[in-house]
Design an enzyme around this catalytic site. Sequence first.
Site, PDB file in Angstrom:
ATOM      1  N   ASP A 103       0.822  -1.211   0.000  1.00 50.91           N
ATOM      2  CA  ASP A 103       0.000   0.000   0.000  1.00 50.91           C
ATOM      3  C   ASP A 103       0.857   1.262   0.000  1.00 50.91           C
ATOM      4  O   ASP A 103       1.510   1.565   1.002  1.00 50.91           O
ATOM      5  CB  ASP A 103      -0.903  -0.045   1.235  1.00 50.91           C
ATOM      6  CG  ASP A 103      -1.707   1.216   1.433  1.00 50.91           C
ATOM      7  OD1 ASP A 103      -2.011   1.889   0.429  1.00 50.91           O
ATOM      8  OD2 ASP A 103      -2.054   1.522   2.587  1.00 50.91           O
ATOM      9  N   ASP A 289      -1.972   6.061  -5.255  1.00 53.33           N
ATOM     10  CA  ASP A 289      -2.208   5.185  -4.105  1.00 53.33           C
ATOM     11  C   ASP A 289      -2.670   3.790  -4.518  1.00 53.33           C
ATOM     12  O   ASP A 289      -3.796   3.603  -4.958  1.00 53.33           O
ATOM     13  CB  ASP A 289      -3.259   5.833  -3.202  1.00 53.33           C
ATOM     14  CG  ASP A 289      -3.536   5.013  -1.963  1.00 53.33           C
ATOM     15  OD1 ASP A 289      -2.674   4.198  -1.582  1.00 53.33           O
ATOM     16  OD2 ASP A 289      -4.617   5.173  -1.383  1.00 53.33           O
TER      17      ASP A 289
END
Length: 408
Positions: A103, A289
């Site tokens: 992530d 992201d």
Amino acid sequence: MKLLLLLLLLLPAAWTGPAPLRVALRRVVPVRSQLRAEGLLEDFLKSHRPDMFNRRFAQCFPPGTPSLRLGRSSEKIYNFMDAQYYGEISLGTPEQNFSVVFDTGSADLWVPSSYCVSQACALHRRFKAFESKSFHHDGRTFGIHYGSGHLLGVMGRDTLKIAGLTTLNQEFGESVYEPGSTFVTAKFDGVLGLGYQSLAEILGNPVFDNMVAQKIVDEPVFSFYLSRRTSTSSPEGELLLGGKDEALYTGPINWIPVTAKGYWQIKMESVAVQGVSSFCPRGCQAIVDTGTSLIAGPTNEILSLQQLIGATPTNIGEFLLDCGRLSSLPHVTFVLGGIEYTLTSEHYVRKEIFGSRELCFSGFQAMDIISPEGPLWILGDVFLTEYYSIFDKGQDRVGLARAKHPVE
């Protein structure tokens, strides 16, 4: 959805390290789709709103837990419900294996602890510190609030292995309490954050920073390739640590400077619908992201965008489109570093089978994240599936190039 990199500019000759290593990412059905198929989605969304979650579980955490403070839920934007791409790591000596989401929207590494008392931990692999010869106890606690899920844990250090790369004395968290049902349905065990250190709740260097410091990667760069939703995609996804893979993208790389070292935050010049500049015409900030599946933006602008593409709201905050009209929907173009990145409806529409029907959902969602530079947009997996992404820690920049996808 949260690949190894090669810098354009050579680093000093003193830099030595192994060749870039590949981490295979597998794509699974996201939690949101599972809950919808089981008829549980609406109740889940009601019970896991951050405000309701805090009222229900705040008393279960030590007084003053920083991540439970008002407003903190917006700081960790990782979206568990839509996560799709996971990979394998190991911790400890001998190795204990875990599935994690890589992530770029967070900076912590955590996995469930063998001491965890929550139902979610019982359904996932748990770290057994007492079985690891290389484990070092820390004793400090941490809490992370992701919005749709909260966890509490203790910190430690141990040997981390990813795709053959060994990082010594890596700080990480062992979650001991994961309330609610957010993590029960999730297919992953934990999360490995690849953002800047300022995002971390756990003290110490994030994983990739340690890899660079210990000189176990060729270059301070990593890259992501995410496959389209096809049955024959190979690889399903890939994280490359220490370089980029020229076989997975085409054309030149557009390098965009990082504007704030927390998220991988860059400047976005504008967002246009069918060639007409409709949003942030004077420029705005965006986050690249991998931990957010959709493309997110300020509520007012996203609601206007949904109208422009013909999406209609449901009673649980999703937006539906007519599957029979996809070919007539407008293109949406993001301008980054002077280059246009255009998505067609085939790119920004999510298709799900519900019973005997095919449902088409908008790939855009409203999310209000305020920064000193103004409201943030989030370029999540809907965008990153079409564009190979390169994250350069050495020169604090993000590279984007057209991803290569197999034709079915």
